[in-house]
Design a protein around this motif. Sequence first.
Motif, PDB file in Angstrom:
ATOM      1  N   LEU A 181       0.821  -1.222   0.000  1.00 41.26           N
ATOM      2  CA  LEU A 181       0.000   0.000   0.000  1.00 41.26           C
ATOM      3  C   LEU A 181       0.856   1.274   0.000  1.00 41.26           C
ATOM      4  O   LEU A 181       1.721   1.443   0.857  1.00 41.26           O
ATOM      5  CB  LEU A 181      -0.910   0.014   1.244  1.00 41.26           C
ATOM      6  N   THR A 182       0.589   2.159  -0.969  1.00 43.74           N
ATOM      7  CA  THR A 182       1.288   3.450  -1.022  1.00 43.74           C
ATOM      8  C   THR A 182       0.266   4.581  -0.873  1.00 43.74           C
ATOM      9  O   THR A 182      -0.947   4.346  -0.972  1.00 43.74           O
ATOM     10  CB  THR A 182       2.001   3.648  -2.377  1.00 43.74           C
ATOM     11  N   ALA A 183       0.787   5.814  -0.733  1.00 41.32           N
ATOM     12  CA  ALA A 183      -0.111   6.967  -0.664  1.00 41.32           C
ATOM     13  C   ALA A 183      -0.871   7.113  -1.980  1.00 41.32           C
ATOM     14  O   ALA A 183      -2.042   7.495  -1.990  1.00 41.32           O
ATOM     15  CB  ALA A 183       0.696   8.226  -0.357  1.00 41.32           C
ATOM     16  N   ALA A 184      -0.228   6.795  -3.111  1.00 39.79           N
ATOM     17  CA  ALA A 184      -0.914   6.894  -4.413  1.00 39.79           C
ATOM     18  C   ALA A 184      -2.106   5.936  -4.444  1.00 39.79           C
ATOM     19  O   ALA A 184      -3.172   6.293  -4.958  1.00 39.79           O
ATOM     20  CB  ALA A 184       0.062   6.568  -5.550  1.00 39.79           C
ATOM     21  N   ASP A 185      -1.956   4.745  -3.875  1.00 39.43           N
ATOM     22  CA  ASP A 185      -3.087   3.802  -3.837  1.00 39.43           C
ATOM     23  C   ASP A 185      -4.262   4.427  -3.084  1.00 39.43           C
ATOM     24  O   ASP A 185      -5.404   4.352  -3.530  1.00 39.43           O
ATOM     25  CB  ASP A 185      -2.701   2.492  -3.132  1.00 39.43           C
ATOM     26  N   LEU A 186      -3.960   5.022  -1.938  1.00 35.81           N
ATOM     27  CA  LEU A 186      -5.045   5.615  -1.144  1.00 35.81           C
ATOM     28  C   LEU A 186      -5.701   6.762  -1.902  1.00 35.81           C
ATOM     29  O   LEU A 186      -6.920   6.855  -1.972  1.00 35.81           O
ATOM     30  CB  LEU A 186      -4.498   6.158   0.187  1.00 35.81           C
ATOM     31  N   VAL A 187      -4.875   7.645  -2.479  1.00 36.24           N
ATOM     32  CA  VAL A 187      -5.409   8.838  -3.137  1.00 36.24           C
ATOM     33  C   VAL A 187      -6.205   8.474  -4.394  1.00 36.24           C
ATOM     34  O   VAL A 187      -7.212   9.109  -4.710  1.00 36.24           O
ATOM     35  CB  VAL A 187      -4.251   9.821  -3.459  1.00 36.24           C
ATOM     36  N   ASN A 188      -5.797   7.418  -5.084  1.00 38.55           N
ATOM     37  CA  ASN A 188      -6.456   7.094  -6.360  1.00 38.55           C
ATOM     38  C   ASN A 188      -7.609   6.102  -6.237  1.00 38.55           C
ATOM     39  O   ASN A 188      -8.386   5.956  -7.177  1.00 38.55           O
ATOM     40  CB  ASN A 188      -5.427   6.548  -7.357  1.00 38.55           C
ATOM     41  N   ALA A 189      -7.699   5.422  -5.093  1.00 38.65           N
ATOM     42  CA  ALA A 189      -8.707   4.358  -5.051  1.00 38.65           C
ATOM     43  C   ALA A 189      -9.676   4.462  -3.877  1.00 38.65           C
ATOM     44  O   ALA A 189     -10.601   3.671  -3.789  1.00 38.65           O
ATOM     45  CB  ALA A 189      -8.006   2.997  -5.020  1.00 38.65           C
ATOM     46  N   THR A 190      -9.486   5.428  -2.976  1.00 40.93           N
ATOM     47  CA  THR A 190     -10.367   5.513  -1.806  1.00 40.93           C
ATOM     48  C   THR A 190     -11.574   6.385  -2.131  1.00 40.93           C
ATOM     49  O   THR A 190     -11.439   7.411  -2.808  1.00 40.93           O
ATOM     50  CB  THR A 190      -9.580   6.116  -0.612  1.00 40.93           C
ATOM     51  N   GLY A 191     -12.751   5.989  -1.638  1.00 39.38           N
ATOM     52  CA  GLY A 191     -13.968   6.778  -1.863  1.00 39.38           C
ATOM     53  C   GLY A 191     -13.893   8.126  -1.145  1.00 39.38           C
ATOM     54  O   GLY A 191     -13.103   8.291  -0.210  1.00 39.38           O
ATOM     55  N   ALA A 192     -14.756   9.075  -1.599  1.00 39.38           N
ATOM     56  CA  ALA A 192     -14.688  10.449  -1.077  1.00 39.38           C
ATOM     57  C   ALA A 192     -14.869  10.493   0.437  1.00 39.38           C
ATOM     58  O   ALA A 192     -14.140  11.207   1.141  1.00 39.38           O
ATOM     59  CB  ALA A 192     -15.744  11.306  -1.760  1.00 39.38           C
ATOM     60  N   GLU A 193     -15.821   9.729   0.942  1.00 39.27           N
ATOM     61  CA  GLU A 193     -16.113   9.822   2.371  1.00 39.27           C
ATOM     62  C   GLU A 193     -14.942   9.290   3.206  1.00 39.27           C
ATOM     63  O   GLU A 193     -14.532   9.901   4.194  1.00 39.27           O
ATOM     64  CB  GLU A 193     -17.371   9.025   2.667  1.00 39.27           C
ATOM     65  N   GLU A 194     -14.398   8.159   2.772  1.00 47.98           N
ATOM     66  CA  GLU A 194     -13.290   7.532   3.489  1.00 47.98           C
ATOM     67  C   GLU A 194     -12.041   8.428   3.432  1.00 47.98           C
ATOM     68  O   GLU A 194     -11.315   8.589   4.417  1.00 47.98           O
ATOM     69  CB  GLU A 194     -13.018   6.154   2.861  1.00 47.98           C
ATOM     70  N   LEU A 195     -11.829   9.036   2.266  1.00 46.79           N
ATOM     71  CA  LEU A 195     -10.659   9.917   2.112  1.00 46.79           C
ATOM     72  C   LEU A 195     -10.794  11.139   3.034  1.00 46.79           C
ATOM     73  O   LEU A 195      -9.841  11.539   3.715  1.00 46.79           O
ATOM     74  CB  LEU A 195     -10.570  10.359   0.638  1.00 46.79           C
ATOM     75  N   ALA A 196     -12.013  11.698   3.067  1.00 47.26           N
ATOM     76  CA  ALA A 196     -12.253  12.864   3.942  1.00 47.26           C
ATOM     77  C   ALA A 196     -12.023  12.450   5.397  1.00 47.26           C
ATOM     78  O   ALA A 196     -11.462  13.215   6.194  1.00 47.26           O
ATOM     79  CB  ALA A 196     -13.669  13.377   3.749  1.00 47.26           C
ATOM     80  N   LYS A 197     -12.427  11.228   5.735  1.00 50.06           N
ATOM     81  CA  LYS A 197     -12.258  10.735   7.111  1.00 50.06           C
ATOM     82  C   LYS A 197     -10.767  10.638   7.458  1.00 50.06           C
ATOM     83  O   LYS A 197     -10.349  11.015   8.556  1.00 50.06           O
ATOM     84  CB  LYS A 197     -12.932   9.361   7.220  1.00 50.06           C
ATOM     85  N   ILE A 198      -9.972  10.148   6.510  1.00 50.07           N
ATOM     86  CA  ILE A 198      -8.512  10.057   6.739  1.00 50.07           C
ATOM     87  C   ILE A 198      -7.949  11.459   6.987  1.00 50.07           C
ATOM     88  O   ILE A 198      -7.207  11.699   7.950  1.00 50.07           O
ATOM     89  CB  ILE A 198      -7.820   9.399   5.520  1.00 50.07           C
ATOM     90  N   PHE A 199      -8.325  12.427   6.132  1.00 54.20           N
ATOM     91  CA  PHE A 199      -7.778  13.788   6.270  1.00 54.20           C
ATOM     92  C   PHE A 199      -8.198  14.407   7.605  1.00 54.20           C
ATOM     93  O   PHE A 199      -7.433  15.137   8.233  1.00 54.20           O
ATOM     94  CB  PHE A 199      -8.249  14.683   5.119  1.00 54.20           C
ATOM     95  N   TRP A 200      -9.421  14.110   8.027  1.00 53.31           N
ATOM     96  CA  TRP A 200      -9.923  14.702   9.266  1.00 53.31           C
ATOM     97  C   TRP A 200      -9.331  13.990  10.485  1.00 53.31           C
ATOM     98  O   TRP A 200      -8.771  14.619  11.382  1.00 53.31           O
ATOM     99  CB  TRP A 200     -11.461  14.668   9.283  1.00 53.31           C
ATOM    100  N   GLU A 201      -9.413  12.652  10.501  1.00 54.50           N
ATOM    101  CA  GLU A 201      -8.972  11.920  11.696  1.00 54.50           C
ATOM    102  C   GLU A 201      -7.474  11.985  11.923  1.00 54.50           C
ATOM    103  O   GLU A 201      -7.008  12.154  13.026  1.00 54.50           O
ATOM    104  CB  GLU A 201      -9.369  10.444  11.579  1.00 54.50           C
ATOM    105  N   TRP A 202      -6.705  11.815  10.853  1.00 50.06           N
ATOM    106  CA  TRP A 202      -5.252  11.727  11.033  1.00 50.06           C
ATOM    107  C   TRP A 202      -4.535  13.047  10.752  1.00 50.06           C
ATOM    108  O   TRP A 202      -3.349  13.170  11.015  1.00 50.06           O
ATOM    109  CB  TRP A 202      -4.648  10.617  10.156  1.00 50.06           C
ATOM    110  N   GLY A 203      -5.265  14.022  10.173  1.00 48.89           N
ATOM    111  CA  GLY A 203      -4.603  15.300   9.897  1.00 48.89           C
ATOM    112  C   GLY A 203      -5.303  16.469  10.568  1.00 48.89           C
ATOM    113  O   GLY A 203      -4.774  17.583  10.575  1.00 48.89           O
ATOM    114  N   GLY A 204      -6.525  16.245  11.097  1.00 50.22           N
ATOM    115  CA  GLY A 204      -7.302  17.350  11.666  1.00 50.22           C
ATOM    116  C   GLY A 204      -7.606  18.405  10.608  1.00 50.22           C
ATOM    117  O   GLY A 204      -7.776  19.586  10.926  1.00 50.22           O
TER     118      GLY A 204
END
Length: 301
Positions: free
Chosen positions: A124-147
Amino acid sequence: MAAEVLEALKPRPGGRYADGTIGGAGHAARILAASSPTGWLSGCDRDGVAVETARERLSETFAGRFEIRRGNFSELGDWIAPASCDGVLLDLGVSSPQLDTAGRGFSFQQDGPLDMRMDNRQSLTAADLVNATGAEELAKIFWEWGGERESRRFAKAIIHDRAQRRFETTRQLAELIERLSPRAGKKAHPATQVFQALRIAVNDEIGSLKRGLDGALKILKPGGRLAVITFHSLEDRVVKEFGREKTRDYTFSGPVDVPELRQPREPEMTWVSRKAIPPGEAELEENPRSRSAQLRVLEKL
Ligand SMILES: C[S@@+](CC[C@H](N)C(=O)[O-])C[C@H]1O[C@@H](n2cnc3c(N)ncnc32)[C@H](O)[C@@H]1O
């Protein structure tokens, strides 16, 4: 935090120490020097380059007094014998060589592949996450782990842009965030939190930390000390919560601490200092990246 770590672990001849984040072996070399001539160090890092660097550096002066493994510190408890260590160090986060090597993809300040893996054996790379994660899950990552307050807007824009072209580089992602959130007047680069969030998610940093703290407690002798250097509030919260749980003289069943449901028990650890220890002035001057570092120290009872 070199002096503070030595003060916390108090290395002595014959002592056994574990460094779960050996990196360039800066702290490890000091622990071995302070525990000369017979102290022993078990080191580990997920990063193959760090493991090689550390081995080379320590071999020059401390041959025969250390062992280094490539792996996740969450597995320290499977590798090192229970109740065998006098001190355990976890110096969390990324190292300067990782941040400064564009090809590792950790930095928005240099162009490189959108990678961010500490251990490049992982798929798993950051490109995998950015290119394949759904909008809601991606927003959750940005919020939970980045505030990140704009997590939903950033996630939506990524989904929109990636339909035209995959995100492959750090620059592509940083430029999109800059376009959405111009820098004018801001202290930090607008992509800081998104990059932090992706890095934490790619490397499962919070999950590893929780398992690593449990492993550290298991391998410490009674009277042994655990020193943890954190770099952001998410990590610090995990360490504080771990310390709170292990220093309590009771347990409780259920999700919340209700006084009527408490069961007395012996605490497993005690705080060596109640407050987090910040870096000293000399360190801040020498290494400005240490400005957000905090050291917490616990002792096993
Ligand atoms: C801040 S650097 C450590 C620097 C080191 N203390 C020194 O003195 O040079 C953090 C290191 O921890 C490693 N690391 C982070 N999380 C890890 C984990 N869960 N397991 C093993 N190594 C990890 C990184 O690869 C990096 O090399």
